[in-house]
Motif scaffolding. Structure first.
Motif, short mmCIF file in Angstrom:
data_model
loop_
_atom_site.label_atom_id
_atom_site.label_comp_id
_atom_site.label_asym_id
_atom_site.label_seq_id
_atom_site.Cartn_x
_atom_site.Cartn_y
_atom_site.Cartn_z
N GLU A 1 37.17 26.40 -3.44
CA GLU A 1 36.15 26.87 -4.38
C GLU A 1 34.88 26.03 -4.20
OE1 GLU A 1 37.14 27.71 -8.41
OE2 GLU A 1 39.31 27.60 -8.00
N LYS A 2 33.79 26.52 -4.74
CA LYS A 2 32.56 25.73 -4.73
C LYS A 2 32.81 24.41 -5.43
CE LYS A 2 28.73 27.97 -5.09
NZ LYS A 2 27.59 28.76 -5.61
N PRO A 3 32.29 23.31 -4.90
CA PRO A 3 32.55 22.00 -5.52
C PRO A 3 32.12 21.94 -6.99
CG PRO A 3 31.59 21.73 -3.34
CD PRO A 3 31.51 23.20 -3.66
N SER A 4 32.82 21.11 -7.73
CA SER A 4 32.43 20.87 -9.13
C SER A 4 31.14 20.07 -9.21
CB SER A 4 33.54 20.10 -9.85
OG SER A 4 34.70 20.88 -10.00
N GLY A 5 30.89 19.28 -8.19
CA GLY A 5 29.67 18.48 -8.20
C GLY A 5 29.54 17.64 -6.94
N ILE A 6 28.33 17.16 -6.71
CA ILE A 6 28.02 16.29 -5.57
C ILE A 6 27.54 14.97 -6.13
CG2 ILE A 6 26.70 16.03 -3.45
CD1 ILE A 6 28.43 18.47 -3.34
N ILE A 7 28.15 13.88 -5.68
CA ILE A 7 27.78 12.55 -6.17
C ILE A 7 27.28 11.72 -5.00
CG2 ILE A 7 28.58 10.42 -7.28
CD1 ILE A 7 30.52 13.66 -7.76
N GLY A 8 26.04 11.25 -5.08
CA GLY A 8 25.45 10.45 -4.02
C GLY A 8 25.45 8.98 -4.38
N ILE A 9 25.95 8.13 -3.47
CA ILE A 9 26.00 6.69 -3.70
C ILE A 9 25.35 6.01 -2.51
CG2 ILE A 9 27.49 4.70 -4.14
CD1 ILE A 9 29.67 6.69 -5.06
N GLY A 10 24.17 5.42 -2.72
CA GLY A 10 23.49 4.78 -1.60
C GLY A 10 22.01 4.57 -1.87
N GLY A 11 21.24 4.39 -0.80
CA GLY A 11 19.80 4.20 -0.90
C GLY A 11 19.06 5.51 -1.04
N GLY A 12 17.73 5.43 -0.98
CA GLY A 12 16.89 6.60 -1.24
C GLY A 12 17.14 7.75 -0.30
N THR A 13 17.35 7.49 0.98
CA THR A 13 17.59 8.56 1.95
C THR A 13 18.88 9.30 1.62
OG1 THR A 13 16.42 7.35 3.69
CG2 THR A 13 17.92 9.08 4.40
N LEU A 14 19.92 8.56 1.28
CA LEU A 14 21.19 9.18 0.92
C LEU A 14 21.06 10.00 -0.36
CD1 LEU A 14 24.09 8.97 -0.74
CD2 LEU A 14 24.14 9.52 1.69
N LEU A 15 20.28 9.50 -1.32
CA LEU A 15 20.09 10.24 -2.57
C LEU A 15 19.32 11.53 -2.33
CD1 LEU A 15 19.31 7.38 -5.14
CD2 LEU A 15 21.51 8.47 -4.62
N ASP A 16 18.31 11.49 -1.45
CA ASP A 16 17.60 12.72 -1.09
C ASP A 16 18.53 13.72 -0.42
OD1 ASP A 16 15.23 11.84 -2.13
OD2 ASP A 16 14.16 11.67 -0.23
N PHE A 17 19.38 13.22 0.46
CA PHE A 17 20.37 14.07 1.14
C PHE A 17 21.28 14.74 0.11
CE2 PHE A 17 24.45 14.52 3.46
CZ PHE A 17 24.04 15.29 4.53
N THR A 18 21.72 13.97 -0.88
CA THR A 18 22.59 14.50 -1.93
C THR A 18 21.91 15.63 -2.70
OG1 THR A 18 23.64 12.33 -2.18
CG2 THR A 18 23.87 13.87 -4.02
N LYS A 19 20.65 15.41 -3.06
CA LYS A 19 19.91 16.44 -3.79
C LYS A 19 19.78 17.70 -2.94
CE LYS A 19 16.45 13.54 -4.80
NZ LYS A 19 15.23 12.94 -5.39
N ALA A 20 19.53 17.53 -1.65
CA ALA A 20 19.37 18.68 -0.76
C ALA A 20 20.67 19.47 -0.64
CB ALA A 20 18.90 18.22 0.62
N VAL A 21 21.80 18.78 -0.49
CA VAL A 21 23.09 19.47 -0.38
C VAL A 21 23.38 20.25 -1.66
CG1 VAL A 21 25.60 19.12 -0.21
CG2 VAL A 21 24.05 17.85 1.31
N ALA A 22 23.13 19.64 -2.82
CA ALA A 22 23.38 20.33 -4.09
C ALA A 22 22.52 21.58 -4.21
CB ALA A 22 23.10 19.38 -5.26
N ILE A 23 21.27 21.49 -3.76
CA ILE A 23 20.36 22.64 -3.82
C ILE A 23 20.79 23.75 -2.86
CG2 ILE A 23 18.02 23.39 -3.15
CD1 ILE A 23 18.09 22.22 -5.93
N MET A 24 21.17 23.37 -1.64
CA MET A 24 21.48 24.37 -0.62
C MET A 24 22.83 25.03 -0.84
SD MET A 24 18.71 24.57 0.85
CE MET A 24 19.31 25.93 1.87
N LEU A 25 23.66 24.49 -1.71
CA LEU A 25 24.92 25.16 -2.05
C LEU A 25 24.68 26.37 -2.96
CD1 LEU A 25 27.31 22.12 -2.54
CD2 LEU A 25 27.71 24.06 -1.00
#
Length: 353
Positions: free
Chosen positions: A83-107
């Motif tokens: 199923e679609k994930p319940s959520g995306i959790i990003g742990i890291g620096g700014g680049t990783l956090l941007d990546f997390t936001k992008a994955v959540a949006i593109m899902l």
């Protein structure tokens, strides 16, 4: 802005309790995207609350910068999860956090990440996503933007849909950050504050937050009288304050120049901004002098003469990459900025870095 935030040392231990009410069911996993540099940091990784079909993906900074990597991970999650994930959790620096936001949006949005460059292109809110910074200074944890590298250039995705749904600020997670990285991310916050305070678009809302960020960075890196734990707390709040300030204003020339350095030389973003800012004494005199003082006090050796051996073609590409970000030049120099900043001006700036 971000609707929910927790601040406090050791608050990372509350993550499982924070997430559980958002679990859709036992087959809808939480996906933890963790900076690969943290893989050996057991004081962080051993406390990630894995349950049911939850998964951890360790992502390198180089991978997290790439728009195509966002598309690839989204496709993998769709194909491998029941199923679609319940959520995306990003742990890291700014680049990783941007990546997390992008994955959540593109899902929740069709197509490719690069299709959504610019302002207001995102049509649907991303799935539930949480940001947990392990470095302080980028403001990525609170901003409504994210930056990725496309097929040719870096680009920004900007939307009020991008904000994290929850941010957890535990300054204890920054205690093992390498000294240089700690400094350069802190300086990113300082440089953005300097640029903001000289911006043509600054308003009272932004100024109040940016001023707090500016003063906090100086307390940490210039005065040098705070206990280490208080430095960690203060810099984490400076990052938060600076990030809020960025929501209603644009940054300036150092960010534009760094775009050329990242595009051609592949430099780390935070270091590239520092190198660019150091060349801008004519425009940011007081800020550059303070920056150099902090460099000396902290014993940081900023890379120099980085453009001496590059080709004329690469210099032209750097100039083109910098000039693409017209709004950043206008933000600092006004509507007639092209009378001040020319390709020759930029070439001279790069060759002196």
């Amino acid at each position: 802005m971000v609707p929910k935030v927790i601040f406090g040392r050791s608050s990372f231990d509350q993550l499982g309790d924070l997430l559980e009410p958002h679990r859709l069911n036992s087959t809808a996993p939480f996906i933890f995207l963790v900076d690969a540099a943290l893989k050996a940091e057991s004081h962080i990784t051993s406390r990630i609350p894995i349950g049911y079909e939850d998964k951890i993906h360790y992502v390198s900074v180089d991978t997290a910068l790439q728009a195509v990597a966002v598309d690839e991970l989204v496709e993998t999650l769709i194909l491998t999860s029941k199923e679609k994930p319940s959520g995306i959790i990003g742990i890291g620096g700014g680049t990783l956090l941007d990546f997390t936001k992008a994955v959540a949006i593109m899902l929740t949005n069709e197509g490719h990440a690069e299709d959504y460059r610019g302002w207001g292109q995102v049509k649907h809110k991303g799935i539930y996503h949480v940001g947990i910074p392990t470095l302080s200074g980028t403001g990525a944890e609170v901003s409504n933007t994210l930056t990725l590298k496309g097929a040719r250039f870096k680009f920004e995705m900007q939307s009020d849909q991008i904000h994290f749904d929850q941010v957890l600020l535990d300054s204890e997670l920054t205690r093992t950050a390498p000294k240089d990285q700690w400094f350069y991310t802190g300086m990113l916050c300082f440089i953005r504050a300097v640029e903001a305070l000289q911006s043509n678009l600054l308003n009272a809302f932004s100024m109040s937050y940016v001023t707090m960020a500016y003063n906090s960075v100086l307390d940490v890196f210039l005065k040098g009288t705070l206990p280490k734990k208080e430095e960690q707390d203060r810099l984490m709040m400076a990052s938060w304050q600076g990030g809020i300030g960025q929501v209603s204003h644009k940054v300036g020339m150092a960010q534009a120049l760094s775009n050329g350095l990242v595009t051609v030389l592949g430099l780390d973003y935070n270091i590239s901004v520092c190198i660019a800012f150091n060349a801008l004494e004519t425009f940011y005199s007081e800020g550059v002098q303070l920056f150099r003082t902090m460099l000396n006090q902290q014993g940081i050796d900023l890379p120099k003469a980085i453009c001496l051996d590059i080709s004329a073609k690469d210099v032209e590409l750097m100039v083109a990459a910098a000039l693409r970000l017209e709004y950043l030049w206008e933000n600092t120099l006004g509507a007639h900025w092209k009378k001040i900043i020319t390709p020759i001006t930029l070439k001279d700036l790069y060759l002196n870095m």
